[in-house]
Design an enzyme around this catalytic site. Sequence first.
Site, mmCIF file in Angstrom:
data_model
loop_
_atom_site.group_PDB
_atom_site.id
_atom_site.type_symbol
_atom_site.label_atom_id
_atom_site.label_comp_id
_atom_site.label_asym_id
_atom_site.label_seq_id
_atom_site.Cartn_x
_atom_site.Cartn_y
_atom_site.Cartn_z
ATOM 1 N N CYS A 83 0.812 -1.221 0.000
ATOM 2 C CA CYS A 83 0.000 0.000 0.000
ATOM 3 C C CYS A 83 0.845 1.271 0.000
ATOM 4 O O CYS A 83 0.361 2.338 -0.387
ATOM 5 C CB CYS A 83 -0.952 0.003 1.200
ATOM 6 S SG CYS A 83 -2.098 -1.393 1.215
ATOM 7 N N HIS A 115 -3.437 7.317 1.834
ATOM 8 C CA HIS A 115 -3.797 5.978 1.385
ATOM 9 C C HIS A 115 -5.192 5.684 1.920
ATOM 10 O O HIS A 115 -5.479 5.869 3.104
ATOM 11 C CB HIS A 115 -2.785 4.967 1.918
ATOM 12 C CG HIS A 115 -3.226 3.548 1.786
ATOM 13 N ND1 HIS A 115 -3.729 3.039 0.608
ATOM 14 C CD2 HIS A 115 -3.264 2.536 2.686
ATOM 15 C CE1 HIS A 115 -4.043 1.768 0.792
ATOM 16 N NE2 HIS A 115 -3.783 1.436 2.040
ATOM 17 N N ASN A 156 -10.072 -0.145 -0.367
ATOM 18 C CA ASN A 156 -8.615 -0.064 -0.315
ATOM 19 C C ASN A 156 -8.049 -0.622 -1.615
ATOM 20 O O ASN A 156 -8.081 -1.830 -1.849
ATOM 21 C CB ASN A 156 -8.106 -0.867 0.889
ATOM 22 C CG ASN A 156 -6.600 -0.786 1.060
ATOM 23 O OD1 ASN A 156 -5.871 -0.370 0.165
ATOM 24 N ND2 ASN A 156 -6.126 -1.203 2.225
#
Length: 324
Positions: free
Chosen positions: A114, A251, A281
């Site tokens: 990520c 993020h 996500n």
Amino acid sequence: MTVRAVIKGVGHYLPERVVPNSEFEAMVDTTDEWIRTRSGIERRHFAAEGETTSQMGAHAARAALADAGLDIQDIDSIIVATSTPDLTFPSVGTMIQKELGMSHGFAFDVQAVCAGFVYALSNANAQIVSGQAKRILVIGAETFSRIMDWTDRSTCVLFGDGAGALILEASEGAGTAQDRGILSVDLNSDGAYRDMLYVDGGVSSTGTSGKLRMQGNALFRQAVSKLASTAETALEKANITSADIDWVVPHQANIRIIEGTAKKLGLSMDKVVVTVQDHGNTSAASIPLAMSVGKARGQIKQGDLCVAEAIGGGLAWGAVVLRW
């Protein structure tokens, strides 16, 4: 004068298939309310059968090129942040290079889960500042739906697929915080936290792709503190305070992490670009995707001071301070 890596254009791509929370109710013991309350996610996009990371990345790249008013022949390099490549090798970067009709320059991938796009931005910035390249296409693209365990309600509801891209271009600045472009970078990692977020398969261990595993509560605690810390360090490197920030582009993992980080930085959520409710996500794709959406919404404008920060498996985390 100081060489800066300035954002020239931005774009994104989302697969056609939209998956609302309600779709998971028939798969695992969960509800729309449970997912919304714990993550802020309402829906996400899943890649179609046969749709790959490189294809989505190429779509986002074309959108960024159009936004910048550039042709692929104007690009010197392609850097792709991904943890879900089409193949073990070659790189997604070279696949996108071919798809875009680019036979010059060089392309490669960066893998920091990520945090991958922050790492890719740092790499691109270093190449531009050093004179290695003048214009770099930086892409984040993921198909996390391919590594989900559809029996694990704590993870399968959180992730989505998509891609975002931006073009960095060398430009001269005065060497002050008022310059457009990347002003500072802070990168970190600590392998001691490996078991908090990982995939339980790989080429040299199992010979399989594996499925994603996560210790959600433990990761949450690490995420808020480490994201705030890396953002503060990046701001200090740029001689800027949080009061100067126009936008945080985080993020998009979990709304509670996003809110907790903003609070630690002393910022209102009015200064945070939030897309997690629509995309879930998307790992390395989430920051460029949010940047593109934020610009399209009219939130991010030229001259705005932005902080992008992310944390992912490794653990790896970092932040970039830039003026749009």
